[in-house]
Structure formats: C-alpha cells, structure tokens
Design a protein around this motif. Sequence first.
Motif, PDB file in Angstrom:
ATOM      1  N   VAL A  34      12.636  32.476  31.132  1.00 57.28           N
ATOM      2  CA  VAL A  34      13.665  32.689  32.139  1.00 57.28           C
ATOM      3  C   VAL A  34      14.960  32.015  31.699  1.00 57.28           C
ATOM      4  N   PHE A  35      16.042  32.411  32.341  1.00 58.07           N
ATOM      5  CA  PHE A  35      17.332  31.771  32.081  1.00 58.07           C
ATOM      6  C   PHE A  35      18.194  31.873  33.320  1.00 58.07           C
ATOM      7  N   ASP A  36      19.260  31.133  33.331  1.00 62.09           N
ATOM      8  CA  ASP A  36      20.294  31.296  34.330  1.00 62.09           C
ATOM      9  C   ASP A  36      21.619  30.939  33.663  1.00 62.09           C
ATOM     10  N   ALA A  37      22.705  31.361  34.270  1.00 60.75           N
ATOM     11  CA  ALA A  37      24.011  31.136  33.653  1.00 60.75           C
ATOM     12  C   ALA A  37      25.049  30.860  34.727  1.00 60.75           C
ATOM     13  N   THR A  38      25.944  29.944  34.418  1.00 64.53           N
ATOM     14  CA  THR A  38      26.988  29.589  35.380  1.00 64.53           C
ATOM     15  C   THR A  38      28.313  29.350  34.667  1.00 64.53           C
ATOM     16  N   LEU A  39      29.380  29.579  35.397  1.00 65.18           N
ATOM     17  CA  LEU A  39      30.733  29.434  34.859  1.00 65.18           C
ATOM     18  C   LEU A  39      31.199  27.990  34.978  1.00 65.18           C
ATOM     19  N   VAL A  40      31.916  27.549  33.950  1.00 60.67           N
ATOM     20  CA  VAL A  40      32.534  26.219  33.958  1.00 60.67           C
ATOM     21  C   VAL A  40      34.007  26.393  33.629  1.00 60.67           C
ATOM     22  N   ARG A  41      34.867  25.798  34.436  1.00 59.60           N
ATOM     23  CA  ARG A  41      36.298  25.837  34.144  1.00 59.60           C
ATOM     24  C   ARG A  41      36.994  24.707  34.871  1.00 59.60           C
ATOM     25  N   ARG A  42      38.213  24.452  34.500  1.00 65.90           N
ATOM     26  CA  ARG A  42      38.987  23.395  35.148  1.00 65.90           C
ATOM     27  C   ARG A  42      39.389  23.820  36.547  1.00 65.90           C
ATOM     28  N   GLY A  43      39.310  22.868  37.462  1.00 66.02           N
ATOM     29  CA  GLY A  43      39.740  23.122  38.820  1.00 66.02           C
ATOM     30  C   GLY A  43      41.196  22.752  39.005  1.00 66.02           C
ATOM     31  N   ALA A  44      41.662  22.850  40.248  1.00 64.30           N
ATOM     32  CA  ALA A  44      43.053  22.525  40.549  1.00 64.30           C
ATOM     33  C   ALA A  44      43.362  21.064  40.256  1.00 64.30           C
ATOM     34  N   GLU A 267      35.529  59.501  39.037  1.00 63.28           N
ATOM     35  CA  GLU A 267      36.220  59.720  40.313  1.00 63.28           C
ATOM     36  C   GLU A 267      36.965  58.440  40.700  1.00 63.28           C
ATOM     37  N   PRO A 268      38.295  58.509  40.877  1.00 62.42           N
ATOM     38  CA  PRO A 268      39.056  57.299  41.198  1.00 62.42           C
ATOM     39  C   PRO A 268      38.620  56.685  42.516  1.00 62.42           C
ATOM     40  N   LEU A 269      38.686  55.361  42.563  1.00 64.93           N
ATOM     41  CA  LEU A 269      38.372  54.626  43.788  1.00 64.93           C
ATOM     42  C   LEU A 269      39.561  53.730  44.101  1.00 64.93           C
ATOM     43  N   PRO A 270      40.024  53.702  45.358  1.00 63.85           N
ATOM     44  CA  PRO A 270      41.180  52.859  45.674  1.00 63.85           C
ATOM     45  C   PRO A 270      40.830  51.377  45.581  1.00 63.85           C
ATOM     46  N   ARG A 271      41.848  50.575  45.365  1.00 64.19           N
ATOM     47  CA  ARG A 271      41.641  49.127  45.418  1.00 64.19           C
ATOM     48  C   ARG A 271      41.728  48.682  46.868  1.00 64.19           C
ATOM     49  N   SER A 272      40.731  47.984  47.314  1.00 59.07           N
ATOM     50  CA  SER A 272      40.640  47.590  48.716  1.00 59.07           C
ATOM     51  C   SER A 272      41.799  46.684  49.117  1.00 59.07           C
ATOM     52  N   PRO A 273      42.305  46.846  50.349  1.00 56.37           N
ATOM     53  CA  PRO A 273      43.312  45.906  50.842  1.00 56.37           C
ATOM     54  C   PRO A 273      42.759  44.490  50.997  1.00 56.37           C
ATOM     55  N   LEU A 274      41.438  44.332  50.928  1.00 56.83           N
ATOM     56  CA  LEU A 274      40.816  43.010  51.022  1.00 56.83           C
ATOM     57  C   LEU A 274      40.646  42.341  49.658  1.00 56.83           C
ATOM     58  N   ASP A 275      41.121  42.997  48.604  1.00 51.61           N
ATOM     59  CA  ASP A 275      40.900  42.462  47.255  1.00 51.61           C
ATOM     60  C   ASP A 275      41.463  41.052  47.088  1.00 51.61           C
ATOM     61  N   GLY A 276      42.681  40.852  47.544  1.00 50.78           N
ATOM     62  CA  GLY A 276      43.297  39.533  47.413  1.00 50.78           C
ATOM     63  C   GLY A 276      42.552  38.466  48.192  1.00 50.78           C
ATOM     64  N   GLU A 277      42.049  38.823  49.369  1.00 56.58           N
ATOM     65  CA  GLU A 277      41.323  37.860  50.189  1.00 56.58           C
ATOM     66  C   GLU A 277      39.996  37.476  49.531  1.00 56.58           C
ATOM     67  N   LEU A 278      39.299  38.450  48.955  1.00 60.31           N
ATOM     68  CA  LEU A 278      38.042  38.120  48.270  1.00 60.31           C
ATOM     69  C   LEU A 278      38.301  37.261  47.042  1.00 60.31           C
ATOM     70  N   ARG A 279      39.393  37.509  46.365  1.00 62.92           N
ATOM     71  CA  ARG A 279      39.730  36.653  45.215  1.00 62.92           C
ATOM     72  C   ARG A 279      39.993  35.229  45.654  1.00 62.92           C
ATOM     73  N   ARG A 280      40.632  35.084  46.786  1.00 62.35           N
ATOM     74  CA  ARG A 280      40.893  33.739  47.307  1.00 62.35           C
ATOM     75  C   ARG A 280      39.579  33.058  47.692  1.00 62.35           C
ATOM     76  N   ILE A 281      38.715  33.788  48.380  1.00 58.76           N
ATOM     77  CA  ILE A 281      37.453  33.219  48.827  1.00 58.76           C
ATOM     78  C   ILE A 281      36.605  32.753  47.649  1.00 58.76           C
ATOM     79  N   LEU A 282      36.584  33.566  46.589  1.00 61.79           N
ATOM     80  CA  LEU A 282      35.751  33.243  45.429  1.00 61.79           C
ATOM     81  C   LEU A 282      36.486  32.427  44.370  1.00 61.79           C
ATOM     82  N   ASP A 283      37.737  32.078  44.652  1.00 58.64           N
ATOM     83  CA  ASP A 283      38.528  31.267  43.722  1.00 58.64           C
ATOM     84  C   ASP A 283      38.582  31.917  42.341  1.00 58.64           C
ATOM     85  N   VAL A 284      38.943  33.208  42.351  1.00 62.43           N
ATOM     86  CA  VAL A 284      39.012  33.949  41.090  1.00 62.43           C
ATOM     87  C   VAL A 284      40.289  33.590  40.356  1.00 62.43           C
TER      88      VAL A 284
END
Length: 284
Positions: A34-44, A267-284
């Motif tokens: 088994v394995f698992d993987a996680t992201l590491v990066r500098r925070g604010a 088939e094109p898919l629109p970008r959700s108006p919630l995209d920015g909010e999800l990025r904020r929530i997940l700290d993308v």
Amino acid sequence: MAAPLLALLDGTIADVTSPLVRADDLGVVRGDGVFDATLVRRGADGAPHVRDREAHLDRLERSAEILQLPAPDRAGYQRAIDALVAAWDFDARPEALIRLVLTRGPESGGDPTAFALMAPLAGSAVEERERGIAITLLGRGHDGDEVAAMPWLLPGAKSLSYSINMAAKRHAVQHGFDDVVFVAPSGRLLEGPTSTLVIDRGGRLLTPSQDGILASITLEHLMRDAPHAGLEVAFAALEPADLLSADGAWLLSSGRLLAAVTSVDGEPLPRSPLDGELRRILDV
C-alpha cells in the motif's frame, strides 16, 4: 527534474540510487503493498506544511488493514516525513509530494518494506490547476456497490496495484485528453484514476457515492470546510448526463488539489461560478 529524497523510518536520509528493495519483494513482483501521498509546500507563514498529514497516515493504516498487512509504524513514518521536509530545498522546488510506501516484504519471508519518498510536484499538475483539464469517460468493470461487497477486490484501499489506473491515464493522453472519469456498467459515474469528481448543479456541490471508491482526503477537506462558506457537498448517484449538464465540475486530488473540467469527451463544460470559492476553501 530534481532527484527525489528517500527517508527510512528511523528518520535517516538514504541514497535514493542505492538498493533498498529486494528483487523478490512482494511489492515489486505482485504489487502486494500500500501507499499514500500528500502535498508539501510553504504556507503563508513561510514554513513548510504537510497537508492533512494525520489523515494520510490514517488512510495508510486503513489500506494496510484491508490488505491484512502489519500495521504501519506511524511514529516511524512521522520521523521519515520530518526528515524529508527538513532536507528539502523549497526555494528550488516549492511544492513536493511525499509518498509513504509499505509492502509485504520479501516473498521468502522477512520484515515488511517501509520508506518515504519525496519528489517535486509535476509541473503538469500545477499547470492543470490553472488552465483546467479535458477528460474522457472510460468504462470500469464493476459498480461501486458491487465492489464494496467483494473484499477481495480491496475496495477503499490505496494499494500498489495501480497498473489499471495508470493505463487509463495513458489511454486518455494518447487520445488527446488530460484525465479520466470511470463509468460503472450501470452508467453511474465513479472516480478518476487518481482523483475524485465534484460537480456544480445550480450551486449544489455533488460527488459520486463512495461505495467501493477510495475515500478522498481532499474531498473530506472540502466537505469539512465548505459549510463555513455557505456551501454543502452531498453524495449522489451521478450519470454522464449530470456531468454534461452541470454548471461546472472539478477533479480533486492530493497533489493537484483542484482542477476544473473544461470538456468531457470533446464537449465543452463551463467553469463554475464557484471555482474561486473552492480554490479558497482548499487553499489552491
């Protein structure tokens, strides 16, 4: 690409080019591990942060239990993670993935093989966060609830047997797509080879039911924090028509974090108006 760093569970950094795994290790000859993987990066604050460290260790333990492997040495993996983070050059490579690996060990008998490996996050993953991804729908041989009732198919385990997942992604790339979402024989949407699907339907966030699907830690993060932003994520039985008629969709994963789906089988898919909010929530 910068060379990865290898750490043993005693906290020492080892030479990644020196032999570590025996040729008869069951993780090599049978994918028995088994394995698992996680992201590491500098925070604010400028300090490196391991995302959802405890949750990834929890999932490694669950995966090991499903495969009837010895319980992972949690303290040892903690030491290995700390050693890798301390040795990593975040100025040169600001984002990296740490993979935690546990195999059954040599076929002839012996201790399990355990180590942690840290490598730079692929540039393509960073790019796909920003530009989005084109996906294709590919069939998978079982429905999620069927797999959940068959423990020998290892539902919910993140095992080393990832050949089918990688073959699906190669097939997608060979046909001009970035990634895949699997479809069950019943027509229900499942998951991606290394990701989880979320769609926006009129401001409601929906994700496929997780019967027989690997629990997504990034999805858990979103479900935990979305209500603070007035959003809710719910499980639902989704079909391709739901995706194609959505107001937007994303694939979530521990490394890429969040990537908007720009098209489905051309088939094109629109970008959700919630995209920015999800990025904020997940700290993308």
